[in-house]
Design a protein around this motif. Structure first.
Motif: not given
Length: 496
Positions: A381-388, A439-442, A456-468
């Motif tokens: 909360p409050n530290d990990y944020t998303f933007s465009q 260590a995220p991948v997809n 309210a919580p919304a689902l966001y996706y991380l892909n290998p370009s962000v992770g590993n």
């Protein structure tokens, strides 16, 4: 005499004042940077360390590698800390159009060769050890499901059987994969080229035509279910390869000559089949075997937390760490200038210049909140944020960096900025959560906007370009009770 005494006292006062001012203007160092921190003078501004408790867990959730991702192929047979890994690939190729036929009069076609070409995108591990690859045909009884993403770490759920090898095993020298390929058809590099048996070439060039296998896409897959790539697990090997199925460097090349007009002049031509990222089926299985490894002694298979001195993070499908900070909830209200969670690698002294360097740490670690009630991950909360532009990794932290510490010149380290999260706990009595380091991948997590615009919580996706990249990256970190590389939460604060 009185003047001399006055000057002497003034001089001493200036020296003492200078020391006091120097102490009050010292800016404390921070692992992350990103703004000035008030000086730590021991009176107005203080710093302290909060203990953490840590456990290692095995990744049991389904992990998937999608068609557009790089795939992984190889074997790691000598990793005393994390154990063995095997990675196999399965995929379809199709002609450029349907119906399809090799150009020219069929009786005049002369078969040259069939070559499977793979786009090589790098490796993980030891390039000095070769890989022994086998190309096989997928059995018709287990044809690939084209609209299904196979779980990487559960090959037993959707097993794929083999109809038999299409070529003799080939030995791949990883050091040579970057070499250029120059012939009349290719001017490329970073290719793995495997020549198939002559009877396989005969089958695809002479036997199959527009009246049978090449008549339609649906008919073709009943004749050929696709390629399987596996690595000999008994041969010495300690590397994983990145393979891109979707670019033009990956293809199935059929070389032939023909004369459709009956002329005596003949010339070799080539037809290319390819992997279609929209319609072709694929699967990439990665199997971990931790038997006899160091991590096997630390994986917590129970629901009871414990505090280990060493913890282990391995890129998915791998292992992750859960972190508790018991002292946070009882902290009195104060101004938090900086709160940093610091994690440092424990170097492997026995393999410092070999395996410890070859099996490099993940390039990014994700710190998230884990809620057992929903069995899901949430943003801190409050530290990990998303933007465009995506997640604020540069401010929040998680990227791998190296530092000199404890007598070592190159220690892998990860730091996370939890300042606003901790401020919410001490000021508003927000919940002190169970944290998870992976260590995220997809991957995905539920995201909530920062205070005061909490959503309210919304689902966001991380892909290998962000992770590993899949399966690539592992690190042994100091846990909350380690004597030298202790994981810890550092606070810089002022009393109210």
């Amino acid at each position: 005499m009185r003047l001399f005494s006055t000057l002497r006292n003034t001089f001493i006062f200036c020296i003492i004042s200078g020391f006091l001012l120097a102490g009050c203007t010292r800016i404390t160092s921070t692992e992350l940077g990103g703004g000035l921190i008030p000086p730590i003078d021991g009176v107005l501004t203080k710093d302290t360390i909060l203990d953490v408790t840590t456990d290692t867990y095995e990744e049991l959730d389904s992990v998937r590698i999608y068609k557009s991702d790089v795939h992984v192929l190889g074997a790691i047979t000598n990793d005393p800390i994390f154990g063995r890994t095997s990675a196999s690939m399965y995929f379809e190729v199709t002609p450029p159009v349907f119906p399809f036929a090799i150009p020219g009069n069929k009786d005049s076609i002369v078969v040259d060769s069939a070559v499977l070409v793979l786009s090589y995108k790098g490796f993980y591990g030891d390039s000095m050890q070769p890989l022994r690859l086998t190309v096989s045909e997928i059995s018709q009884s287990t044809r690939l499901q084209r609209n299904y993403s196979y779980p990487v770490n559960y090959p037993a759920v959707n097993p794929i059987s083999l109809a038999g090898p299409l070529a003799s095993p080939v030995t791949i020298d990883i050091r040579r994969l970057g070499d250029s390929v120059k012939n009349r058809y290719e001017n490329a590099k970073n290719q793995i080229r495997i020549r198939l048996r002559n009877d396989v070439a005969q089958r695809f060039i002479k036997t199959y035509d527009s009246t049978n296998a090449y008549k339609s896409d649906s008919l073709f897959k009943t004749y050929f279910a696709g390629f399987a790539l596996t690595v000999d697990q008994s041969a010495p090997a300690n590397a994983l390869l990145n393979i891109n199925l979707g670019d033009t460097n990956t293809k199935f090349a059929l070389y032939y000559s023909s004369s459709s007009t009956g002329a005596t002049k003949r010339d070799t031509a080539v037809a290319y089949f390819s992997f279609n990222t929209l319609t072709s089926g694929d699967a990439n299985f990665v199997t971990r075997n931790r038997a006899g490894s160091q991590v096997a002694n630390y994986v917590n298979n129970t629901s009871t937390p414990r505090s280990d001195s060493m913890v282990y993070v391995q890129a998915a499908p791998g292992t992750f760490v859960r972190i508790r900070i018991p002292g946070l909830a009882s902290l009195s209200n104060r101004i938090i200038h900086r709160a940093e969670l610091i994690a440092e690698q424990i170097p492997d002294d026995a393999n410092l210049l070999t395996i410890d360097q070859q099996m490099s740490p993940p390039r990014y670690l994700l710190l998230s909140v884990f809620k057992p009630t929903t069995n899901a991950k949430y943003n801190v909360p409050n530290d990990y944020t998303f933007s465009q532009e995506g997640p604020n990794i540069n401010d929040f932290g998680g990227r791998l960096f190296y530092k000199t510490t404890q007598g070592y010149n190159r220690v892998a380290s990860y730091t996370f900025n939890l300042s606003r999260y901790v401020q919410g706990i001490v000021s508003r009595k927000d919940t002190s959560h169970l944290l998870q380091l992976s260590a995220p991948v997809n991957d995905s997590l539920f995201y909530t906007n920062p205070y005061p615009q909490v959503t309210a919580p919304a689902l966001y996706y991380l892909n290998p370009s962000v992770g590993n990249d899949p399966a690539m990256g592992r690190v042994r970190l100091g846990g909350g009770t380690h004597s030298r590389f202790r994981m810890r939460l550092r606070l810089v604060f002022s009393r109210i």
